[in-house]
Scaffold this active site. Structure first.
Site, mmCIF file in Angstrom:
data_model
loop_
_atom_site.group_PDB
_atom_site.id
_atom_site.type_symbol
_atom_site.label_atom_id
_atom_site.label_comp_id
_atom_site.label_asym_id
_atom_site.label_seq_id
_atom_site.Cartn_x
_atom_site.Cartn_y
_atom_site.Cartn_z
ATOM 1 N N SER A 195 15.808 21.479 -15.693
ATOM 2 C CA SER A 195 14.627 22.300 -15.941
ATOM 3 C C SER A 195 15.070 23.588 -16.610
ATOM 4 O O SER A 195 16.192 24.060 -16.398
ATOM 5 C CB SER A 195 13.945 22.601 -14.605
ATOM 6 O OG SER A 195 13.220 23.802 -14.685
ATOM 7 N N LYS A 211 16.893 21.452 -10.463
ATOM 8 C CA LYS A 211 16.172 20.241 -10.881
ATOM 9 C C LYS A 211 17.029 19.223 -11.633
ATOM 10 O O LYS A 211 17.870 19.587 -12.435
ATOM 11 C CB LYS A 211 14.994 20.618 -11.788
ATOM 12 C CG LYS A 211 13.849 21.299 -11.077
ATOM 13 C CD LYS A 211 13.123 20.413 -10.081
ATOM 14 C CE LYS A 211 12.200 19.436 -10.748
ATOM 15 N NZ LYS A 211 11.032 20.097 -11.337
ATOM 16 N N GLU A 268 9.737 8.739 -16.787
ATOM 17 C CA GLU A 268 8.396 9.317 -16.993
ATOM 18 C C GLU A 268 7.879 9.026 -18.392
ATOM 19 O O GLU A 268 6.702 8.703 -18.590
ATOM 20 C CB GLU A 268 8.432 10.829 -16.771
ATOM 21 C CG GLU A 268 8.696 11.207 -15.324
ATOM 22 C CD GLU A 268 9.000 12.689 -15.196
ATOM 23 O OE1 GLU A 268 8.044 13.477 -15.256
ATOM 24 O OE2 GLU A 268 10.180 13.052 -15.071
ATOM 25 N N HIS A 278 0.841 -1.221 0.000
ATOM 26 C CA HIS A 278 0.000 0.000 0.000
ATOM 27 C C HIS A 278 0.870 1.262 0.000
ATOM 28 O O HIS A 278 0.439 2.308 0.480
ATOM 29 C CB HIS A 278 -0.946 0.049 1.221
ATOM 30 C CG HIS A 278 -1.703 -1.207 1.457
ATOM 31 N ND1 HIS A 278 -2.977 -1.423 0.985
ATOM 32 C CD2 HIS A 278 -1.352 -2.342 2.117
ATOM 33 C CE1 HIS A 278 -3.389 -2.634 1.356
ATOM 34 N NE2 HIS A 278 -2.416 -3.208 2.038
#
Ligand code: ARG
Length: 458
Positions: A276, A282, A289, A155
């Site tokens: 970024s 970043k 992704e 979970h």
């Protein structure tokens, strides 16, 4: 002039021709179309349906076409209806008499069914090799992290201690199953439909088995209607590809979590991450992704194929031309994702201290604490309840089971002794789980060896 011009009084409308044409996407099957045609021509000559000179011209012409397409001397004609028509008309330009004989005892319906099988057969092999590379990298990383304690989750809540190797090797199992699925599909796919003709075979004395043997196919299809209209193998293959993407996507999701500032379990190599345009701090896991994102298209390719096929009467229908774009997209996507994901994994750095630090915080040894009481004569349900109370006490007093004083333990159950600390140490928890398939270094090592043997046997 179209090949079927005899029956028609007008040229095809330009837009209809463009609408009808599959050349833009089936051109990639040119090698397989040529290979199939050569096997067919050899069979025609062997059966004395065409003469030796025609055979020689057909074989030479097709070899020249193959050569010229590969060197770029010959370009695909966008006006051609499909790759089959294009190659036949090029052959006929070179050898007008013999070229016209190639299509004897054959239809584009059995031709395309054959080509797609030959094409997917090659792609399957490539994908299988890519999966083997990925499994090998997983094994390589796992072998370095047999002792790296990590928190296992259910979970997405901290559950029980495992090792990073154990976690990674779970994915090796998935990708191995993916390979076996491809192998299964290969068996059903590697069968020759050639000779089915348009739908009802032919009256020529053809030798279908000979063609299959030439093409290293294990058998011929046993029903001509099915031979030209079966696309199960394409759907099965797409489905196997969707499962690969589903596995890659789950793995990607974890990589994304692990790379986050909150987890910091792994750090991607600079060459496999992006920055970024505005936030200088970043480092983004774009590969993971994109792989997660691209899984959507492969999953929907399966739906496209099933939906396209489900209402079709026997035998061939032009709808089936739509099989290629969906299947090719699934193949291309998987082939794009696998190598880059594998390299990302190979080059990532693992923050073992961070993993251990996190593992120490979430009461993930609570089951082992309960098991301690069971081993000292308590019933599991009672031990479970006592441990729950101990955890609640720890939370209230900002402690963990490792730092809870023995006198408090004893207040809840007098069976507790000093040995509890050893029993609930993360190392003990992991090392004692020696059951086959478990996280202890011994068990994971065994699983790695078993996997290496299975991969070697492929
Ligand atoms: N381009 C067609 C396809 O991909 C080839 C078969 C065409 N057959 C026909 N009878 N029109 O399905």
């Amino acid at each position: 002039m179209a090949l079927w011009a005899g029956r028609f009084k007008k040229e095809i409308n330009e837009n209809v021709n463009a609408f009808n044409s599959s050349l833009s996407f089936d051109a990639r099957m040119y090698k397989h179309d040529i290979m199939g045609s050569q096997a067919h021509a050899k069979m025609l000559a062997k059966q004395e349906i065409i003469d030796e000179q025609s055979l020689n011209e057909i074989l030479t012409g097709l070899n020249e076409i193959l050569h010229d397409l590969e060197t770029g001397e010959l370009l695909f004609d966008p006006n051609a209806e499909d790759i089959h028509m294009f190659i036949e008309s090029e052959l006929t330009k070179k050898y007008p008499v013999s070229g016209k004989k190639l299509h004897t005892a054959r239809s584009r319906n059995d031709q395309v069914a054959l080509d797609l099988r030959l094409y997917t057969r090659d792609e399957m092999k490539d994908i299988k090799d890519m999966l083997i590379d990925l499994i090998n990298v997983i094994i390589e990383q796992s072998s370095k992290h047999l002792e790296t304690i990590m928190c296992g989750y259910t979970h997405l809540q901290r559950a029980q201690p495992i090792t990073f190797a154990h976690h990674l090797m779970a994915y090796a199992q998935m990708f191995y199953r993916d390979i076996t699925r491809l192998d299964d599909c290969y068996e059903r796919m590697n069968v020759s439909p050639l000779g089915s003709g348009a739908l009802a075979t032919t009256t020529y004395p053809i030798d279908r088995i000979y063609v299959a043997e030439q093409l290293r196919m294990s058998d011929v299809t046993d029903n001509s209607l099915d031979g030209v209209s079966d696309r199960d193998y394409a759907i099965e293959f797409a489905n196997a590809l969707a499962l690969i993407m589903m596995h890659l996507s789950r793995f990607s999701e974890e990589m994304i979590l692990w790379c986050s500032w909150e987890f910091k379990y792994v750090e991607l190599d600079d060459a496999y991450a992006t920055g970024s345009s505005i936030m200088p701090q970043k480092k983004n896991p774009d590969i993971a992704e994109l792989v997660r994102g691209k899984s959507a298209r492969v999953i929907s390719d399966v739906a496209t194929l099933l939906t396209m096929m489900k209402g079709l009467p026997l035998a061939y229908n032009k709808d089936m031309q739509e099989d290629k774009e969906a299947l090719f997209d699934a193949i291309d996507t998987v082939k794009l994702c696998l190598p880059v994901f594998t390299d990302m994994l190979k080059t990532m750095k693992v923050n073992t201290e961070r993993m251990r630090e996190f593992a120490a915080k979430g009461f993930i040894n609570a089951t082992d604490c309960a098991d301690y009481l069971v081993k000292h004569g308590k019933a599991f349900r009672d031990a479970y309840k006592t441990t729950g109370e101990l955890v609640a006490y720890c939370i209230d007093h900002d402690l963990v089971l490792e730092t809870l004083p023995l006198e408090i333990y004893k207040k809840y159950d007098n069976t507790f002794e000093d040995s509890i600390y050893e029993a609930i140490s993360l190392d003990t928890c992991v090392h004692n789980r020696q059951v086959d398939g478990g996280p202890s270094p011994v068990a994971v090592k065994k699983a790695i060896i078993k996997m290496q043997e299975k991969v070697k046997a492929l």
